[in-house]
Design a protein around this motif. Sequence first.
Motif, short mmCIF file in Angstrom:
data_model
loop_
_atom_site.label_atom_id
_atom_site.label_comp_id
_atom_site.label_asym_id
_atom_site.label_seq_id
_atom_site.Cartn_x
_atom_site.Cartn_y
_atom_site.Cartn_z
N LEU A 58 29.58 -8.36 4.31
CA LEU A 58 28.23 -7.84 4.49
C LEU A 58 28.25 -6.50 5.24
CD1 LEU A 58 26.26 -11.11 5.34
CD2 LEU A 58 26.00 -9.68 3.31
N ARG A 59 29.13 -6.37 6.22
CA ARG A 59 29.24 -5.09 6.92
C ARG A 59 29.71 -3.99 5.94
NH1 ARG A 59 25.99 -6.55 10.41
NH2 ARG A 59 26.66 -7.33 12.45
N HIS A 60 30.65 -4.32 5.06
CA HIS A 60 31.11 -3.34 4.08
C HIS A 60 30.00 -2.97 3.09
CE1 HIS A 60 35.63 -4.41 4.70
NE2 HIS A 60 35.18 -3.56 5.60
N CYS A 61 29.01 -3.85 2.95
CA CYS A 61 27.85 -3.55 2.09
C CYS A 61 26.83 -2.65 2.79
CB CYS A 61 27.16 -4.84 1.66
SG CYS A 61 28.12 -5.87 0.53
N GLY A 62 27.11 -2.33 4.04
CA GLY A 62 26.20 -1.46 4.79
C GLY A 62 25.12 -2.20 5.55
N ILE A 63 25.23 -3.51 5.66
CA ILE A 63 24.23 -4.30 6.37
C ILE A 63 24.58 -4.34 7.85
CG2 ILE A 63 23.33 -6.65 6.67
CD1 ILE A 63 23.58 -6.94 3.60
N ASP A 64 23.65 -3.91 8.70
CA ASP A 64 23.92 -3.86 10.14
C ASP A 64 23.09 -4.87 10.94
OD1 ASP A 64 21.43 -2.70 9.97
OD2 ASP A 64 22.02 -0.76 10.77
N ALA A 65 22.41 -5.76 10.26
CA ALA A 65 21.60 -6.79 10.93
C ALA A 65 22.52 -7.78 11.66
CB ALA A 65 20.76 -7.54 9.90
N PRO A 66 21.98 -8.55 12.61
CA PRO A 66 22.78 -9.58 13.28
C PRO A 66 23.32 -10.60 12.28
CG PRO A 66 20.74 -9.20 14.47
CD PRO A 66 20.62 -8.45 13.18
N ILE A 67 24.61 -10.93 12.43
CA ILE A 67 25.27 -11.89 11.54
C ILE A 67 25.95 -12.95 12.39
CG2 ILE A 67 27.06 -12.24 9.80
CD1 ILE A 67 26.58 -9.35 8.89
N HIS A 68 25.62 -14.21 12.14
CA HIS A 68 26.16 -15.35 12.90
C HIS A 68 27.19 -16.07 12.02
CE1 HIS A 68 25.13 -19.40 15.12
NE2 HIS A 68 26.43 -19.19 15.02
N LEU A 69 28.42 -16.20 12.55
CA LEU A 69 29.47 -16.96 11.87
C LEU A 69 29.30 -18.43 12.25
CD1 LEU A 69 32.50 -14.61 12.63
CD2 LEU A 69 30.86 -14.47 10.75
N LEU A 70 28.79 -19.22 11.32
CA LEU A 70 28.34 -20.57 11.67
C LEU A 70 29.48 -21.54 11.97
CD1 LEU A 70 25.45 -20.74 9.09
CD2 LEU A 70 25.18 -20.85 11.56
N ILE A 71 30.64 -21.36 11.33
CA ILE A 71 31.72 -22.30 11.63
C ILE A 71 32.65 -21.78 12.70
CG2 ILE A 71 31.62 -23.14 9.25
CD1 ILE A 71 34.44 -22.01 8.87
N GLY A 72 32.43 -20.57 13.18
CA GLY A 72 33.26 -20.03 14.24
C GLY A 72 34.48 -19.30 13.71
N ILE A 73 35.42 -19.02 14.62
CA ILE A 73 36.60 -18.23 14.26
C ILE A 73 37.86 -18.88 14.83
CG2 ILE A 73 35.36 -16.04 14.11
CD1 ILE A 73 36.50 -15.40 16.93
N LEU A 74 38.99 -18.41 14.34
CA LEU A 74 40.29 -18.73 14.90
C LEU A 74 40.71 -17.60 15.84
CD1 LEU A 74 41.93 -20.00 11.61
CD2 LEU A 74 41.28 -21.42 13.58
N PRO A 75 41.64 -17.87 16.77
CA PRO A 75 42.02 -16.82 17.73
C PRO A 75 42.48 -15.52 17.10
CG PRO A 75 42.82 -18.95 18.47
CD PRO A 75 42.25 -19.17 17.10
N ASP A 76 43.16 -15.59 15.95
CA ASP A 76 43.65 -14.35 15.35
C ASP A 76 42.55 -13.56 14.62
OD1 ASP A 76 43.30 -15.90 13.09
OD2 ASP A 76 45.39 -15.85 12.45
N GLU A 77 41.31 -14.05 14.68
CA GLU A 77 40.19 -13.33 14.06
C GLU A 77 39.31 -12.64 15.10
OE1 GLU A 77 39.51 -16.15 10.12
OE2 GLU A 77 38.65 -16.81 12.03
#
Length: 364
Positions: free
Chosen positions: A60-79
């Motif tokens: 979505l960021r590469h699409c030019g969208i700058d709105a707030p984005i929530h990663l619902l399942i979370g991340i791993l440490p290397d992300e």
Amino acid sequence: MNAFRFNIRALRECLKPGVRLMAVVKADAYGHGVQPCAEAALAAGAEVLGVGIIAEGIELRHCGIDAPIHLLIGILPDEIDDLLRYNLSTTLCSQPLAEAIAKKAAAQNKQADVHIKVDTGMGRLGIGWEELPAFIEFLSGLKTLNVLSVFTHLSSADEDVDYTRLQLDRMQEALDLVEQNNLPCPPVHCANSAGLLNFAESQCDMVRLGIALYGVVPPVPQGHVPTQSPELKPVMHWKTRVLRINALPAHSYLSYGRRFITRRDSRIAVLPVGYADGLSRALSGNMEVLIGGKRAPQVGTICMDMCMVDITDLPAVKEGDEVVLFGKQGDDAITVEELSSRYHTIPYETLCGVGKRVPRVYLP
């Protein structure tokens, strides 16, 4: 995209004053195409976008969208580096991960946005509801973390009234404990699509809407009266065309495994769609399509790239004619709910399963 925008407007009318809307566009916007749906959702008033994994947020960021984005399942440490680089916010329910994010944010002189996930009965992600005060207090010591919200996920808002209310009670108990410990409480969100429509008390400060945006109304628990009943319109219609028509005599076998045999001289239409496109092999011999506004049964085993339908009773059908797998044609319609029920699954899976090689055509 008129139906999509219509649904957002209809659902916004269900919200109490001041309640924000997160449009959930994970899984390629439930198979509908993430960029068009994300842009339409924001234009129609959604304040936040919800995705599943970090790759979806980066897209979505590469699409030019700058709105707030929530990663619902979370991340791993290397992300973590990508979380900070692309200004995304993540679900958080782990002290070690919180410390790791805070450390990297400090090294880059940045603030990291996080959302505390509370497990009130889903048994998947989240801290225990009784642990919320201690977790908030712990995070308050990590100065590079910005806690945007605290939230939970309702597991059975489309099935079980008592269990849903138990989850909401547990969440309220957790929030009461935060207040009793004189800790600051971030904004709260609990409601998914079923929660919003079936339990008005789940609205809180924001709602996370997914399947309803795409025109699927979640089921209502048996004996329960929904608190909201907006009119919603299906957004996706899945269509193909007749590739070839074969005239076959009686007693001819069709497709892999010879599981279908014609009982009469038959006209069989070959369609260029199969399980590689998301048309489940489990639907073999157990679905219908619309051709010329009339229903025709699918016959034989669904193949990777093709399937067949019996058009013997539809003599006007010719090669190149439009075929509807789900959607409206003429005076009839096959809903995604109907198609899903035929192979004992839910509309979510059917919509998400429509493959990338099926072209998406967006109408204004």
